[in-house]
Motif scaffolding. Structure first.
Motif, short mmCIF file in Angstrom:
data_model
loop_
_atom_site.label_atom_id
_atom_site.label_comp_id
_atom_site.label_asym_id
_atom_site.label_seq_id
_atom_site.Cartn_x
_atom_site.Cartn_y
_atom_site.Cartn_z
N ASP A 131 -17.88 -124.13 37.57
CA ASP A 131 -17.63 -123.61 36.22
C ASP A 131 -16.75 -122.36 36.21
OD1 ASP A 131 -19.08 -125.59 34.88
OD2 ASP A 131 -20.96 -124.52 35.24
N LEU A 183 -16.18 -128.84 26.52
CA LEU A 183 -17.36 -128.08 26.11
C LEU A 183 -17.85 -128.51 24.74
CD1 LEU A 183 -16.47 -124.47 27.31
CD2 LEU A 183 -17.76 -126.24 28.50
N ARG A 243 -14.82 -120.87 31.22
CA ARG A 243 -15.83 -121.95 31.19
C ARG A 243 -17.22 -121.42 31.55
NH1 ARG A 243 -15.47 -127.36 31.34
NH2 ARG A 243 -17.26 -128.51 32.15
N ILE A 257 -11.87 -125.52 29.14
CA ILE A 257 -12.91 -125.65 28.11
C ILE A 257 -12.77 -126.98 27.35
CG2 ILE A 257 -13.24 -123.17 27.83
CD1 ILE A 257 -11.50 -123.37 25.27
#
Length: 154
Positions: free
Chosen positions: A108, A116, A97, A113
């Protein structure tokens, strides 16, 4: 005899994807190559706890980090990933991430993910291929990747 050998080699190349009637193909992914060349030999599977031992804190140990569940030996970049390096926050964990977001924020530094953007996912793929696969040896895989999960359970 040589013609038969050449024919067999061409057939194998086509079957393995090195030659395509559609034109040139991307070079093989070293992570996939690593798995394929292991044969019957076991490859290293890392949990979060396992990879944390390779964070650069102990200078006698290699420095590992994972991106997309692939564990890389980034020791050759110890000026960046070592104890005093600017990217040390990425060492010793799967930081997929963070790589995608170009972030060193603690929230993060994980492999999730799921939320995203397309641009972040594209960036992730570019950095994964252009930096990590191109520069650093693959030493294993995160357990979630081997088990077919989308990311580590957070």
């Amino acid at each position: 005899m040589a013609e038969k050998i050449n024919f067999v080699l061409v057939v194998l190349a086509v079957l393995l994807g090195f030659v395509s009637s559609d034109g040139p193909t991307d070079p093989p992914d070293p992570a996939v190559e690593f798995l394929e060349t292991q044969g019957d030999k076991p490859f290293r599977v890392f949990t979060k706890e396992d990879i944390a031992r390779y964070s650069g804190e102990d200078e006698s140990q290699p420095i590992y980090m994972a991106v997309k569940g692939v564990v890389f030996d980034v020791t050759s970049g110890k000026d960046f990933y070592g104890k005093a390096g600017g990217y040390n926050a990425l060492a010793g964990k799967d930081c997929t991430r963070a790589v995608a977001k170009w972030s060193l924020e603690p929230e993060d530094l994980n492999s999730d993910i799921s939320d995203l953007t397309e641009d972040q996912l594209k960036s992730l793929d570019e950095v994964y291929k252009g930096v990590y696969l191109a520069k650093y040896p693959v030493v294993g895989y995160m357990s979630y990747r081997v088990l077919g999960k989308p990311h580590d359970e957070l």
